[in-house]
Design an enzyme around this catalytic site. Structure first.
Site, PDB file in Angstrom:
ATOM      1  N   GLU A 178       0.801  -1.224   0.000  1.00 41.12           N
ATOM      2  CA  GLU A 178       0.000   0.000   0.000  1.00 41.12           C
ATOM      3  C   GLU A 178       0.843   1.287   0.000  1.00 41.12           C
ATOM      4  OE1 GLU A 178      -2.865  -0.123   3.177  1.00 41.12           O
ATOM      5  OE2 GLU A 178      -3.880  -1.867   2.370  1.00 41.12           O
ATOM      6  N   GLU A 375      -5.262  -8.830   1.211  1.00 40.78           N
ATOM      7  CA  GLU A 375      -5.849  -8.549   2.529  1.00 40.78           C
ATOM      8  C   GLU A 375      -7.338  -8.317   2.333  1.00 40.78           C
ATOM      9  OE1 GLU A 375      -4.242  -5.180   4.665  1.00 40.78           O
ATOM     10  OE2 GLU A 375      -2.180  -5.801   4.249  1.00 40.78           O
TER      11      GLU A 375
HETATM   12  C1  FCB Z   1      -4.396  -2.144   5.686  1.00 44.58           C
HETATM   13  C2  FCB Z   1      -3.011  -2.455   6.203  1.00 44.58           C
HETATM   14  C3  FCB Z   1      -2.987  -3.520   7.273  1.00 44.58           C
HETATM   15  C4  FCB Z   1      -4.144  -3.396   8.235  1.00 44.58           C
HETATM   16  C5  FCB Z   1      -5.449  -3.242   7.494  1.00 44.58           C
HETATM   17  C6  FCB Z   1      -6.657  -3.150   8.403  1.00 44.58           C
HETATM   18  O1  FCB Z   1      -4.412  -0.871   5.126  1.00 44.58           O
HETATM   19  O2  FCB Z   1      -2.194  -2.889   5.139  1.00 44.58           O
HETATM   20  O3  FCB Z   1      -1.737  -3.461   7.911  1.00 44.58           O
HETATM   21  O4  FCB Z   1      -3.914  -2.401   9.137  1.00 44.58           O
HETATM   22  O5  FCB Z   1      -5.412  -2.132   6.666  1.00 44.58           O
END
Ligand code: FCB
Length: 495
Positions: A178, A375
């Site tokens: 990110e 994620e």
């Molecule tokens: C993302 C991050 C991760 C976590 C999630 C909830 O942006 O990459 O580390 O904090 O959000």
């Protein structure tokens, strides 16, 4: 735009939704959020160790000093993953353990990841290593941080160093997690480490994070003699606007430009989008930072793109204040953020799994590279009852989003895996320990782990490669969100 034409082997039966053979299931974490032991074996301070000491920076004044104590408990945590039947584990490497001052390598620091990888492989779990998940060595921040070009060069050296030790066993590498958050939250709004508020610095940081990705990719390829899969992980915005009117489209264009296209386009070899360069020209930040072959470096061939998805965001042209906020991406003017619409997660984020399907399809229209959901997850206020945690809302959220991935596969998106955020409750950056994302509950006072109901559900999905119909009905009424639909909002964008 290329139409999505690939056929998929995702299928539907009365039992549930079956994923293609070899689809990769797993859980994700990040070093600073779980490891603790922040001064052990010569680990240097990172920008997060510094930032958490600033009054008011973190909810409850929490820090990652202990976090989940994973540094000491990793053998148990890996056994837990094996118990859950997880085939893959995405973790990040703490740069300040490997190079405490950002330059000099610590073999003691590297040894931790050596042990972790061995432990994973001993349990049949495939490691997916992220090189940068936000914990820049403080010494490099002191030398200018991501707004300084040299940090990208340091990153390439770090990537090569880590690969020398783990490259014989780790095939899957993510360069940067990110870059949007690191650049804009770290240097623009200052809500994340290092807490700087400077729009121009944020844009330079974005360029250097992308440059680090490209240089790191090249370094990994140069170092690898065997199998290697390199990628980068983005948190693209799923942008929703209410009206098909020029001002609304203009607001969406700006957000899509700064959150999505500014990152995706150069990685795909298309350079920075001209309209975004025009929007931010007055800051005199990005273009002056670009040197002659930077765009070639950033476009270094990669093997996959990781996508982190939590929920969509709603925008409008600037209007009556009301409940609106101001979009604070660097250089953006005239765009409001609107409140999320229910149902919401415990964090207050909008739950909308259709947006995940839409986003995966939209990215697939821009590239043939395989995608991985790197994620996805949700925070809720869990309650422990004895040995159990009945987290029905998270279980439903995950099931709906897994179904959303299946829908994207059936419509031709080349999605190769799904990694849940997160393996266990952890230090949620500016929110400290107030937001629990785990499929495993952590009692931070005792460090006791308890598998939540969502963990049991996910375990079943990972083992069977199928989302059972009992958890999420295949008949979900999904239709792709049109560009803009007055009844439904619309637009996910990326170009
Ligand atoms: C993302 C991050 C991760 C976590 C999630 C909830 O942006 O990459 O580390 O904090 O959000």
């Amino acid at each position: 735009m290329t139409a999505v034409t690939r056929s998929s082997s995702a299928s539907t039966s009365p039992q549930g939704l079956t994923f293609p053979t070899g689809f990769r299931w797993g859980a994700a974490t990040a070093a600073y959020q779980i490891e603790g032991s922040t001064t052990v074996d010569g680990r240097g301070p990172s920008i997060w160790d510094t930032f958490v000491t600033q009054p008011g920076a973190i909810a409850g004044g929490h820090t990652g000093e202990q976090a989940c104590d994973h540094f000491r408990r990793y053998p148990d945590d890996v056994r837990l993953m094996a118990e859950l039947g997880l085939p893959c584990y995405r973790f990040s490497i703490a740069w300040p353990r490997v190079q405490p001052d950002g330059r000099t390598t610590s073999s003691a620091g590297l040894a931790f990841y050596d042990r972790l990888v061995d432990q994973l492989l001993d349990h049949g779990i495939e490691p997916i290593a992220t090189l940068y998940h936000w914990d820049l060595p403080q010494a490099l921040e002191d030398a200018g941080g991501w707004p300084a070009r040299d940090t990208a060069l340091r990153f390439a050296d770090y990537a090569q160093t880590v690969h020398q030790v783990l490259g014989d066993r780790v095939v899957d590498w993510t360069t940067v997690n990110e870059p949007f958050c690191s650049a804009y939250f770290g240097y623009g709004t200052g809500i994340h480490a290092p807490g700087i508020r400077d729009e121009a610095a944020a844009l330079r940081a974005a360029h250097h994070l992308l440059l680090a990705h490209g240089l790191g990719t090249r370094a990994l390829r140069a170092a690898a003699s065997g199998d290697l899969r390199v990628g980068i992980v983005f948190n693209f915005g799923s942008i929703l606007i209410a009206r098909d009117e020029p001002e609304y489209r203009e607001a969406a264009r700006k957000v899509d430009g700064l959150q999505n296209r500014l990152f995706l386009d150069p990685v795909l070899g298309a350079g920075y989008p001209q309209d975004v360069l025009d929007d931010i020209a007055h800051l005199e930040a990005l273009e002056p930072a670009i040197r002659s072959d930077d765009l070639d470096v950033i476009a270094a061939p990669i093997d996959q793109i990781g996508i982190n998805f939590y929920g969509p965001s709603r925008y409008a042209p600037t209007g009556d204040p009301g409940e609106r906020g101001t979009c604070d991406m660097p250089g953006v003017r005239g765009v409001d953020t609107l409140p999320p619409q229910g149902p919401l997660t415990g964090f207050g984020w909008e739950q909308d799994s259709d947006s995940l399907t839409d986003l995966l399809l939209a990215v697939s229209e821009r590239t043939d590279l395989p995608l991985v959901v790197a994620e996805n997850g949700a925070a809720f206020a869990d309650e422990v009852s004895g040995d159990r945690v009945h987290d029905a809302e998270r279980t439903r959220y995950l099931a709906e989003h897994i179904r959303a991935v299946h829908r994207a596969l059936q419509r031709g998106a080349d999605v190769r895996g799904y990694l849940v955020w997160s393996l266990m409750d952890n230090f949620e950056w500016a929110m400290g320990f107030t937001q629990r994302f785990g499929i495993v509950h952590v009692d931070f006072a005792t460090q006791r782990r308890r598998i939540k109901d969502s963990g049991l559900m996910f375990s079943e999905v990972a083992r069977s490669n199928m989302l059972p119909a009992s958890v999420a009905s295949p008949d979900d009424g999904y239709r792709r969100r049109p560009l803009v639909d007055p009844d439904r909002w619309g637009l996910i964008a990326l170009g």
